[in-house]
Design an enzyme around this catalytic site. Sequence first.
Site, mmCIF file in Angstrom:
data_model
loop_
_atom_site.group_PDB
_atom_site.id
_atom_site.type_symbol
_atom_site.label_atom_id
_atom_site.label_comp_id
_atom_site.label_asym_id
_atom_site.label_seq_id
_atom_site.Cartn_x
_atom_site.Cartn_y
_atom_site.Cartn_z
ATOM 1 N N GLY A 1 49.931 39.532 6.390
ATOM 2 C CA GLY A 1 50.760 39.697 5.134
ATOM 3 C C GLY A 1 50.026 40.913 4.334
ATOM 4 N N CYS A 2 50.824 41.564 3.452
ATOM 5 C CA CYS A 2 50.335 42.652 2.748
ATOM 6 C C CYS A 2 49.074 41.954 1.708
ATOM 7 C CB CYS A 2 51.335 43.292 2.030
ATOM 8 S SG CYS A 2 52.352 42.251 1.146
ATOM 9 N N TYR A 3 49.684 40.973 0.973
ATOM 10 C CA TYR A 3 48.619 40.483 0.002
ATOM 11 C C TYR A 3 47.425 39.981 0.665
ATOM 12 C CZ TYR A 3 52.101 40.527 -3.978
ATOM 13 O OH TYR A 3 53.115 41.148 -5.150
ATOM 14 N N PRO A 4 47.541 39.251 1.598
ATOM 15 C CA PRO A 4 46.214 38.811 2.319
ATOM 16 C C PRO A 4 45.497 39.798 2.778
ATOM 17 C CG PRO A 4 48.173 37.461 2.743
ATOM 18 C CD PRO A 4 48.623 38.559 2.257
ATOM 19 N N THR A 5 45.888 40.852 3.150
ATOM 20 C CA THR A 5 45.268 41.997 3.754
ATOM 21 C C THR A 5 44.273 42.496 2.684
ATOM 22 O OG1 THR A 5 46.544 42.860 5.431
ATOM 23 C CG2 THR A 5 45.120 44.220 4.701
#
Length: 354
Positions: A150-154
């Site tokens: 996911g974008c946030y977890p990256t």
Amino acid sequence: MIAGIIGATGYAGAELTRLLSGHPKIDKLALSSVSFEGGRIEDIYPGFLGRISASLLKAEDVISASDVVFAALPHAVGEPYAAACMEKKINYIDLSADFRFDDDEETYNTWYGKTYQFPELHKKSIYGLPELNRQKIKEAVKPVIVGNPGCYPTGASLGIFPVLSKGFVRQDQPIIVNSVSGASGGGRELSRSFHYSECADSVAPYKVASHRHSPEIARNLSVMAQRAGYAAPHSIFTPHLAPMNRGILSTIYVPLVSHAPKEAEAINELFINFYGDEPFVRVLPAGLTASTNRVRQSNYCDISVHLDINGSTLIVISAIDNMVKGAAGQAIQNMNIIFGYDEKTGLDAIPMLF
């Protein structure tokens, strides 16, 4: 090599199309879209005119034609396509949450309200954060299924890994992650909160204490902490919507143990050493603060490191383009690893400055 994209007309699918069209190892694109089947990609995205021209096929035809398949689909839609790819021995890179939790169906069910349609596929899938699982992806028996992060977890995970790997994080206090995202993170289908009159001139938190990326961040921190031989602390994640098209900026508050370095220069050096060989993580020099405008349309994650005045809390700022390192670019980075290409291939564009 032919690259297939299922879901090519969504934002992530269009970004995959744009980036792969300039990839030197890709000879042709096979594109699919349920919403616009039978149309042409350049009619949906006129910016492709004169550069990219392709009919939008059925997903089954894309799979049959491709050497690698990317799926930019809603959650709980792509598993049958993954099964078809495995049967045909085609590598499959999924940009939804379907393969981000390996075979942990309970977490997936709790946060996405779905069950696995093909449980056996999840036993061989690999979570595709290269900075965490590069060797697993590289050494996996092919064909392989990669669950793109996911974008946030990256951005959040990359901002925490270095100090977590050294055991410098207190376990009795939570790590706080506050992230701000552009509107493209909500996808191409319009909802009320993404109307211009709702989101312009305003920054607002959403899905407070209930965002689906929370367990993914927690799992990543747990994996890194386990590698260092201890349990990860609790993390609290709050996303915000900002009136911009692209980008995610994460401000991360990390409580430090008493024996952690107390000088910003030493912490910065720790981050530089940890990411020294990473092609897409840039640890900024002292005096610079990460911002979204310096990573726009690139696959970079910029990180700046700061200490509070008494040295007890590390403040990390990470910035990514949510459509590139947060989605399509990272998926292509994973493809490069799978096929043994240089990871930077097709992803070496200099960020836009404005």
